[in-house]
Design a protein around this motif. Structure first.
Motif, PDB file in Angstrom:
ATOM      1  N   PRO A  45     -23.925  24.763 -17.256  1.00 13.96           N
ATOM      2  CA  PRO A  45     -23.522  26.063 -17.779  1.00 13.96           C
ATOM      3  C   PRO A  45     -22.024  26.292 -17.731  1.00 13.96           C
ATOM      4  O   PRO A  45     -21.468  26.965 -18.576  1.00 13.96           O
ATOM      5  CB  PRO A  45     -24.246  27.065 -16.874  1.00 13.96           C
ATOM      6  CG  PRO A  45     -25.252  26.313 -16.097  1.00 13.96           C
ATOM      7  CD  PRO A  45     -24.874  24.873 -16.160  1.00 13.96           C
ATOM      8  N   SER A  46     -21.354  25.744 -16.741  1.00 14.31           N
ATOM      9  CA  SER A  46     -19.910  25.931 -16.670  1.00 14.31           C
ATOM     10  C   SER A  46     -19.191  25.010 -17.627  1.00 14.31           C
ATOM     11  O   SER A  46     -18.022  25.207 -17.935  1.00 14.31           O
ATOM     12  CB  SER A  46     -19.405  25.666 -15.250  1.00 14.31           C
ATOM     13  OG  SER A  46     -19.557  24.290 -14.937  1.00 14.31           O
ATOM     14  N   GLY A  47     -19.861  23.946 -18.095  1.00 11.82           N
ATOM     15  CA  GLY A  47     -19.238  22.999 -19.007  1.00 11.82           C
ATOM     16  C   GLY A  47     -18.250  22.077 -18.327  1.00 11.82           C
ATOM     17  O   GLY A  47     -17.589  21.290 -18.980  1.00 11.82           O
ATOM     18  N   GLN A  48     -18.112  22.168 -17.020  1.00 12.88           N
ATOM     19  CA  GLN A  48     -17.097  21.404 -16.303  1.00 12.88           C
ATOM     20  C   GLN A  48     -17.308  19.898 -16.398  1.00 12.88           C
ATOM     21  O   GLN A  48     -16.371  19.154 -16.514  1.00 12.88           O
ATOM     22  CB  GLN A  48     -17.060  21.812 -14.826  1.00 12.88           C
ATOM     23  CG  GLN A  48     -16.530  23.181 -14.579  1.00 12.88           C
ATOM     24  CD  GLN A  48     -15.048  23.290 -14.824  1.00 12.88           C
ATOM     25  OE1 GLN A  48     -14.321  22.316 -14.868  1.00 12.88           O
ATOM     26  NE2 GLN A  48     -14.580  24.499 -15.016  1.00 12.88           N
ATOM     27  N   HIS A  49     -18.568  19.442 -16.304  1.00 14.72           N
ATOM     28  CA  HIS A  49     -18.807  18.014 -16.200  1.00 14.72           C
ATOM     29  C   HIS A  49     -18.820  17.307 -17.546  1.00 14.72           C
ATOM     30  O   HIS A  49     -18.680  16.106 -17.612  1.00 14.72           O
ATOM     31  CB  HIS A  49     -20.122  17.759 -15.463  1.00 14.72           C
ATOM     32  CG  HIS A  49     -20.100  18.309 -14.071  1.00 14.72           C
ATOM     33  ND1 HIS A  49     -19.204  17.879 -13.117  1.00 14.72           N
ATOM     34  CD2 HIS A  49     -20.846  19.266 -13.481  1.00 14.72           C
ATOM     35  CE1 HIS A  49     -19.406  18.540 -11.992  1.00 14.72           C
ATOM     36  NE2 HIS A  49     -20.395  19.386 -12.191  1.00 14.72           N
ATOM     37  N   ASN A  50     -19.019  18.033 -18.632  1.00 14.29           N
ATOM     38  CA  ASN A  50     -19.165  17.402 -19.928  1.00 14.29           C
ATOM     39  C   ASN A  50     -17.956  17.598 -20.833  1.00 14.29           C
ATOM     40  O   ASN A  50     -17.982  17.171 -21.971  1.00 14.29           O
ATOM     41  CB  ASN A  50     -20.426  17.929 -20.622  1.00 14.29           C
ATOM     42  CG  ASN A  50     -21.670  17.540 -19.858  1.00 14.29           C
ATOM     43  OD1 ASN A  50     -21.724  16.462 -19.282  1.00 14.29           O
ATOM     44  ND2 ASN A  50     -22.652  18.408 -19.841  1.00 14.29           N
ATOM     45  N   ARG A  51     -16.939  18.249 -20.355  1.00 13.68           N
ATOM     46  CA  ARG A  51     -15.777  18.512 -21.201  1.00 13.68           C
ATOM     47  C   ARG A  51     -14.828  17.326 -21.177  1.00 13.68           C
ATOM     48  O   ARG A  51     -14.515  16.793 -20.128  1.00 13.68           O
ATOM     49  CB  ARG A  51     -15.048  19.768 -20.741  1.00 13.68           C
ATOM     50  CG  ARG A  51     -15.880  20.999 -20.936  1.00 13.68           C
ATOM     51  CD  ARG A  51     -15.121  22.228 -20.624  1.00 13.68           C
ATOM     52  NE  ARG A  51     -14.562  22.139 -19.269  1.00 13.68           N
ATOM     53  CZ  ARG A  51     -13.721  23.011 -18.764  1.00 13.68           C
ATOM     54  NH1 ARG A  51     -13.336  24.024 -19.468  1.00 13.68           N
ATOM     55  NH2 ARG A  51     -13.257  22.879 -17.547  1.00 13.68           N
ATOM     56  N   ARG A  52     -14.397  16.939 -22.347  1.00 10.66           N
ATOM     57  CA  ARG A  52     -13.428  15.864 -22.451  1.00 10.66           C
ATOM     58  C   ARG A  52     -12.031  16.479 -22.531  1.00 10.66           C
ATOM     59  O   ARG A  52     -11.858  17.563 -23.087  1.00 10.66           O
ATOM     60  CB  ARG A  52     -13.700  15.059 -23.713  1.00 10.66           C
ATOM     61  CG  ARG A  52     -15.050  14.351 -23.645  1.00 10.66           C
ATOM     62  CD  ARG A  52     -15.314  13.591 -24.883  1.00 10.66           C
ATOM     63  NE  ARG A  52     -14.303  12.554 -25.027  1.00 10.66           N
ATOM     64  CZ  ARG A  52     -14.196  11.781 -26.075  1.00 10.66           C
ATOM     65  NH1 ARG A  52     -15.015  11.922 -27.079  1.00 10.66           N
ATOM     66  NH2 ARG A  52     -13.255  10.858 -26.143  1.00 10.66           N
ATOM     67  N   PRO A  53     -11.037  15.784 -21.986  1.00  7.60           N
ATOM     68  CA  PRO A  53      -9.673  16.310 -22.075  1.00  7.60           C
ATOM     69  C   PRO A  53      -9.240  16.445 -23.530  1.00  7.60           C
ATOM     70  O   PRO A  53      -9.487  15.551 -24.336  1.00  7.60           O
ATOM     71  CB  PRO A  53      -8.837  15.248 -21.364  1.00  7.60           C
ATOM     72  CG  PRO A  53      -9.793  14.455 -20.546  1.00  7.60           C
ATOM     73  CD  PRO A  53     -11.113  14.538 -21.246  1.00  7.60           C
TER      74      PRO A  53
END
Length: 139
Positions: A25-33
């Motif tokens: 839900p936070s999107g932290q782990h799947n976000r690419r730089p």
């Protein structure tokens, strides 16, 4: 009875599929730089706070007490320790010693400074740091 069992099986498969493909839900782990200009980061640090970014800059020794590795806007800034035109990199200097004095591409998580701070924030959780491959200028 058979119809009810089939419906329950389908519901269970649907739930498992949703759970399997659900994103954090936070999107932290799947976000690419995402690529961003170092100048933009320095000008509007709060826009990038906590975000995974990819920036290009000149790698040099930073100033200040902590002697952090600095990522400078330009080679001139780096060679003259123009700290207002840099951000800190939280990396072990020995791991980047071969890249010092070169333009590099850095991917990591940016952290904006406190508004009263005398620096422009830092990048930690470095995912990648590599020399900028601008091509062969002799061609």
């Amino acid at each position: 009875m058979r119809h009810r069992a089939l419906l329950m099986l389908m519901a269970a498969l649907y739930s498992c599929t949703i759970a399997l493909f659900a994103q954090d839900p936070s999107g932290q782990h799947n976000r690419r730089p995402h690529p961003v200009s170092l100048i933009q980061v320095i000008a509007k640090p709060n826009d990038f706070d906590g975000q995974p970014i990819k920036v290009v800059g000149f790698l040099g020794p930073g100033g200040g007490v902590d002697r952090a590795v600095g990522l400078f806007v330009s080679e001139i800034d780096g060679r003259n320790f123009i700290v207002p035109n840099s951000i800190d990199l939280h990396v072990n200097e020995s791991t980047v010693k071969d890249l010092m004095g070169k333009y590099v591409e850095v991917s990591g998580t940016y952290h904006a400074p406190d508004p009263r701070a005398h620096y422009n924030g830092y990048i930690d959780q470095v995912l990648d740091i590599k020399p900028l491959n601008a091509g062969d200028a002799s061609k």
